[in-house]
Scaffold this active site. Structure first.
Site, PDB file in Angstrom:
ATOM      1  N   GLU A  73       0.940  -1.222   0.057  1.00  0.00           N
ATOM      2  CA  GLU A  73      -0.142  -0.031   0.154  1.00  0.00           C
ATOM      3  C   GLU A  73       0.784   1.531   0.170  1.00  0.00           C
ATOM      4  O   GLU A  73       0.516   2.222  -0.760  1.00  0.00           O
ATOM      5  CB  GLU A  73      -0.847   0.234   1.034  1.00  0.00           C
ATOM      6  CG  GLU A  73      -1.690   1.462   1.397  1.00  0.00           C
ATOM      7  CD  GLU A  73      -2.865   1.598   0.324  1.00  0.00           C
ATOM      8  OE1 GLU A  73      -3.159   2.639   0.387  1.00  0.00           O
ATOM      9  OE2 GLU A  73      -2.998   0.685  -0.547  1.00  0.00           O
ATOM     10  N   HIS A 243     -22.014  -7.028 -16.220  1.00  0.00           N
ATOM     11  CA  HIS A 243     -20.700  -6.967 -16.653  1.00  0.00           C
ATOM     12  C   HIS A 243     -20.516  -7.608 -18.180  1.00  0.00           C
ATOM     13  O   HIS A 243     -20.009  -7.359 -19.059  1.00  0.00           O
ATOM     14  CB  HIS A 243     -19.736  -7.163 -15.797  1.00  0.00           C
ATOM     15  CG  HIS A 243     -17.984  -6.809 -16.389  1.00  0.00           C
ATOM     16  ND1 HIS A 243     -17.709  -5.427 -16.772  1.00  0.00           N
ATOM     17  CD2 HIS A 243     -17.048  -7.713 -16.473  1.00  0.00           C
ATOM     18  CE1 HIS A 243     -16.352  -5.580 -16.823  1.00  0.00           C
ATOM     19  NE2 HIS A 243     -15.994  -6.712 -17.001  1.00  0.00           N
TER      20      HIS A 243
END
Length: 348
Positions: A73, A243
């Site tokens: 991160e 999707h």
């Protein structure tokens, strides 16, 4: 555009694309909350790795420290901060060159404005604990930044005079792919990538999932059902199936554009068709193979590449009305463009 602006722009394009791929990697590694605070990590500007630092962080934040996820991160945050600095320099250079390059003042400043908003979404992604709507917004922000840079780059390239007005089909294709990317972000942020465990069937059925209508409700963007509970498998399968329907629309529209461009810009059409079919194949392979990391990353990067090639071509193409084609100057431009394309196509 000056040489400095062009080099900064190319660097920003590459950096943005790689940063988006890095962000997808962080999300797919479930490291989006590797640092539960922002902008630091457990109160530090780097991940705590000393035993006393880890012990203090665990007592203060009430959770165990995963150093590996924390570094994933933080590396993403460092890279994003570097891109922010680059955008300051790029925007200053574009603003200085705006008249010479024929740039709208707002377009020259837009990359800087987008990166500031993107930073805010990065913060909200952490502070709001990976809320699907915010995570999807973060993805859209990254795509917006990349497309803004591509528009600036394409506007300073030679126009394509095609002799046909394909603007409407190009526009529909761009909108369809952009919408499909948003749906893909919605699937990913809700961890619905494997909600349909087969292809082309979903949950061993050819029918639409029963939760499709419910999944379209605005509160689903928060990742919660109406009663505040987590979305169930039916909702997730509906999101996934939506999707897939979007992919079908993209396939029809972009293939139609490729067909129309095949004789006008054969190399561009071939590249566009290849990216489209590769993206469809990657989507199917992700379902069949259980969403392996390298395929999921390739699918994410392929979406950015497909949209980027579409936007680049759309900006460079100069729509010409039938009446304009009767003008000798315009007709000579079209003939010269087509002659150049034919010459390049004949070379090995």
């Amino acid at each position: 555009m000056s040489v400095i602006s062009r080099r900064l722009l190319l660097l920003a394009l590459i950096w943005t694309f790689l940063l988006m791929s890095l962000g997808a990697y962080v999300r797919l590694q479930d490291a989006g909350l590797g640092c539960p605070d922002w902008p630091g990590c457990y109160g530090h500007f780097s991940v705590p790795d000393e035993p006393h630092e880890i012990s203090h962080a665990e007592r203060h934040f009430g959770m165990s420290v995963d150093v590996g996820k924390g570094w994933k991160e933080m590396i993403h945050r460092y890279a994003a901060s570097g891109l922010g600095v680059l955008m300051i320099g790029l925007s200053f250079s574009l603003w200085r060159d705006r008249r010479h390059a024929g740039l709208n003042p707002w377009l020259a400043l837009l990359p800087l404005l987008v990166i500031v908003l993107q930073g805010a979404f990065g913060m909200w992604t952490v502070t709001l604990k990976l809320m699907p709507a915010v995570v999807t917004g973060h993805l859209v922000g990254g795509m917006t930044l990349l497309m803004t840079l591509l528009v600036i780059f394409a506007r300073n390239a030679e126009r394509w005079y095609l002799g046909r007005d394909l603007n409407w089909l190009w526009r529909l294709s761009v909108l369809a792919v952009a919408g499909q990317i948003i749906l893909g972000g919605w699937v990913s942020s809700n961890y619905a990538g494997l909600a349909c465990d087969g292809f082309p069937q979903c949950l061993d059925s050819w029918q639409l999932p029963a939760g499709l209508g419910a999944a379209l409700r605005p509160d689903r963007a928060l990742g919660l059902a109406a009663d505040g509970s987590a979305l169930n498998l039916t909702h997730l399968a509906a999101i996934h199936y939506l999707h897939r329907l979007g992919a079908l629309l993209v396939l029809v529209l972009v293939l139609s554009l490729v067909w129309q461009l095949w004789r006008l810009l054969p190399r561009y059409a071939a590249a566009l068709g290849f990216l489209l079919l590769l993206q469809i194949a990657l989507g199917i392979a992700n379902v069949w193979l259980g969403l392996p990391l390298f395929l999921a990353l390739a699918h994410h990067s392929g979406a950015a590449a497909l949209l980027g090639v579409l936007v680049y071509g759309w900006v460079r193409a100069a729509p010409i009305a039938t009446a304009e084609l009767n003008k000798p100057a315009v007709r000579s431009l079209v003939v010269a463009q087509q002659a150049t394309v034919s010459l390049l196509d004949s070379q090995p």
